[in-house]
Design a protein around this motif. Structure first.
Motif, PDB file in Angstrom:
ATOM      1  N   PRO A  62       0.050   9.090   5.756  1.00  0.00           N
ATOM      2  CA  PRO A  62      -0.572   7.845   6.203  1.00  0.00           C
ATOM      3  C   PRO A  62      -0.020   6.594   5.524  1.00  0.00           C
ATOM      4  O   PRO A  62      -0.542   5.503   5.761  1.00  0.00           O
ATOM      5  CB  PRO A  62      -2.047   8.053   5.867  1.00  0.00           C
ATOM      6  CG  PRO A  62      -2.026   8.979   4.696  1.00  0.00           C
ATOM      7  CD  PRO A  62      -0.850   9.900   4.913  1.00  0.00           C
ATOM      8  N   GLY A  63       0.978   6.737   4.657  1.00  0.00           N
ATOM      9  CA  GLY A  63       1.735   5.589   4.209  1.00  0.00           C
ATOM     10  C   GLY A  63       1.440   4.923   2.878  1.00  0.00           C
ATOM     11  O   GLY A  63       2.112   3.941   2.543  1.00  0.00           O
ATOM     12  N   ASP A  87       0.596   7.145  13.358  1.00  0.00           N
ATOM     13  CA  ASP A  87      -0.312   6.161  13.956  1.00  0.00           C
ATOM     14  C   ASP A  87      -1.232   5.545  12.904  1.00  0.00           C
ATOM     15  O   ASP A  87      -1.461   4.325  12.901  1.00  0.00           O
ATOM     16  CB  ASP A  87      -1.151   6.819  15.057  1.00  0.00           C
ATOM     17  CG  ASP A  87      -0.358   7.099  16.323  1.00  0.00           C
ATOM     18  OD1 ASP A  87       0.736   6.516  16.482  1.00  0.00           O
ATOM     19  OD2 ASP A  87      -0.843   7.909  17.152  1.00  0.00           O
ATOM     20  N   LEU A  88      -1.765   6.378  12.008  1.00  0.00           N
ATOM     21  CA  LEU A  88      -2.621   5.867  10.946  1.00  0.00           C
ATOM     22  C   LEU A  88      -1.852   4.933  10.017  1.00  0.00           C
ATOM     23  O   LEU A  88      -2.352   3.876   9.609  1.00  0.00           O
ATOM     24  CB  LEU A  88      -3.207   7.030  10.141  1.00  0.00           C
ATOM     25  CG  LEU A  88      -4.292   7.858  10.826  1.00  0.00           C
ATOM     26  CD1 LEU A  88      -4.584   9.116  10.012  1.00  0.00           C
ATOM     27  CD2 LEU A  88      -5.566   7.036  10.997  1.00  0.00           C
ATOM     28  N   ALA A  89      -0.613   5.319   9.663  1.00  0.00           N
ATOM     29  CA  ALA A  89       0.202   4.480   8.788  1.00  0.00           C
ATOM     30  C   ALA A  89       0.481   3.128   9.432  1.00  0.00           C
ATOM     31  O   ALA A  89       0.389   2.070   8.772  1.00  0.00           O
ATOM     32  CB  ALA A  89       1.507   5.193   8.455  1.00  0.00           C
ATOM     33  N   PHE A  98       7.277   2.663  10.384  1.00  0.00           N
ATOM     34  CA  PHE A  98       7.013   4.095  10.305  1.00  0.00           C
ATOM     35  C   PHE A  98       7.523   4.757  11.577  1.00  0.00           C
ATOM     36  O   PHE A  98       7.349   4.230  12.677  1.00  0.00           O
ATOM     37  CB  PHE A  98       5.518   4.373  10.136  1.00  0.00           C
ATOM     38  CG  PHE A  98       4.952   3.883   8.833  1.00  0.00           C
ATOM     39  CD1 PHE A  98       5.084   4.645   7.679  1.00  0.00           C
ATOM     40  CD2 PHE A  98       4.305   2.665   8.747  1.00  0.00           C
ATOM     41  CE1 PHE A  98       4.579   4.200   6.467  1.00  0.00           C
ATOM     42  CE2 PHE A  98       3.789   2.202   7.541  1.00  0.00           C
ATOM     43  CZ  PHE A  98       3.929   2.978   6.396  1.00  0.00           C
ATOM     44  N   GLU A  99       8.138   5.929  11.412  1.00  0.00           N
ATOM     45  CA  GLU A  99       8.728   6.631  12.540  1.00  0.00           C
ATOM     46  C   GLU A  99       8.354   8.113  12.490  1.00  0.00           C
ATOM     47  O   GLU A  99       8.234   8.689  11.411  1.00  0.00           O
ATOM     48  CB  GLU A  99      10.259   6.514  12.505  1.00  0.00           C
ATOM     49  CG  GLU A  99      10.776   5.095  12.579  1.00  0.00           C
ATOM     50  CD  GLU A  99      12.289   5.036  12.461  1.00  0.00           C
ATOM     51  OE1 GLU A  99      12.900   6.098  12.200  1.00  0.00           O
ATOM     52  OE2 GLU A  99      12.846   3.944  12.623  1.00  0.00           O
ATOM     53  N   VAL A 100       8.207   8.713  13.671  1.00  0.00           N
ATOM     54  CA  VAL A 100       8.043  10.161  13.767  1.00  0.00           C
ATOM     55  C   VAL A 100       9.421  10.798  13.652  1.00  0.00           C
ATOM     56  O   VAL A 100      10.368  10.394  14.335  1.00  0.00           O
ATOM     57  CB  VAL A 100       7.389  10.557  15.094  1.00  0.00           C
ATOM     58  CG1 VAL A 100       7.313  12.084  15.213  1.00  0.00           C
ATOM     59  CG2 VAL A 100       5.996   9.943  15.224  1.00  0.00           C
TER      60      VAL A 100
END
Length: 224
Positions: A62-63, A87-89, A98-100
């Motif tokens: 979550p970052g 998404d949360l991050a 942020f990337e998947v």
């Protein structure tokens, strides 16, 4: 992105399912007196001493660690295989990227990064499957780039699986993990061991490494 292996798929599904609760707990990991913050600061110092360049936290969840590295002055972004975590991050830190993505198959050109942080993000990887991760870290790092690994340390035992609260994880002897990194082309810069805090079960290990062939200022530091 290639389809995750069955082990990765199990890990992603498990983290997706508990992402919101996990994010609430992870938010406080770096608060209060913390040797963890000290080793992150040391990593940031090594990277910034070599000049500007991007850093990736791989397995960022979550970052919060990505955000902490940003606060230390790094040009950092986060990558995680869990779409829910990403998404949360993004919601929590909208000013950060942020990337998947998967740590063993990053959508990055060779030599792109000045630094890589793997903060408890390879703990679920079966030992026989870990070398490709180090190979990918090496591929995306620029010459002289820095790597920081955080993991559960096995306290004199061999590599040991345990029942992590999310999905099976592994505790590593710090010397064995350092040797695996060395075989992949990394030289150790320093290490830190800390004992479990209240509510934690296991000793924590941290390894600071650099691509081999680049001189470092001193012999590896050790804190236990």
């Amino acid at each position: 992105m290639t389809e995750p292996s069955s082990c990765l798929r199990e890990t992603v599904d498990a983290y997706d399912a508990i992402a919101v609760r996990y994010a609430a707990l992870a938010r406080d990991d770096l608060t209060g007196p913390s040797l963890d913050r000290a080793v992150l600061a040391a990593f940031a110092d090594y990277v910034t001493a070599d000049g500007p360049g991007p850093v990736a936290e791989l397995g960022c969840g979550p970052g919060p660690v990505t955000a902490h590295l940003r606060d230390l002055g790094l040009d950092v972004f986060g990558v995680d295989l869990s779409p829910v975590m990403i998404d949360l991050a993004r919601d929590t830190y909208p000013d950060l990227r942020f990337e998947v993505g998967s740590m063993d198959a990053l959508d990055l050109a060779d030599g792109t990064l000045r630094g890589v942080v793997s903060w408890y993000s390879v703990i679920h990887t079966p030992p026989r499957e870990l070398p490709p991760y180090f190979a990918e870290f090496k591929r995306v790092l620029a010459p002289g780039g820095h790597l920081l690994l955080a993991f559960f340390e096995s306290e004199g035992e061999p590599v040991t699986p345990f029942d992590h609260k999310v999905v099976t994880a592994y505790r590593w002897p710090i010397d064995a993990l350092a040797e695996l990194a060395r075989e992949a082309g990394f030289a150790e810069t320093g290490r830190m061991l800390r004992e479990p805090r209240e509510g934690e079960r296991f000793r924590r290990g941290h390894l600071l490494m650099r691509l081999a062939g680049v001189a470092v200022n001193s012999a590896p530091d050790q804190v236990s």
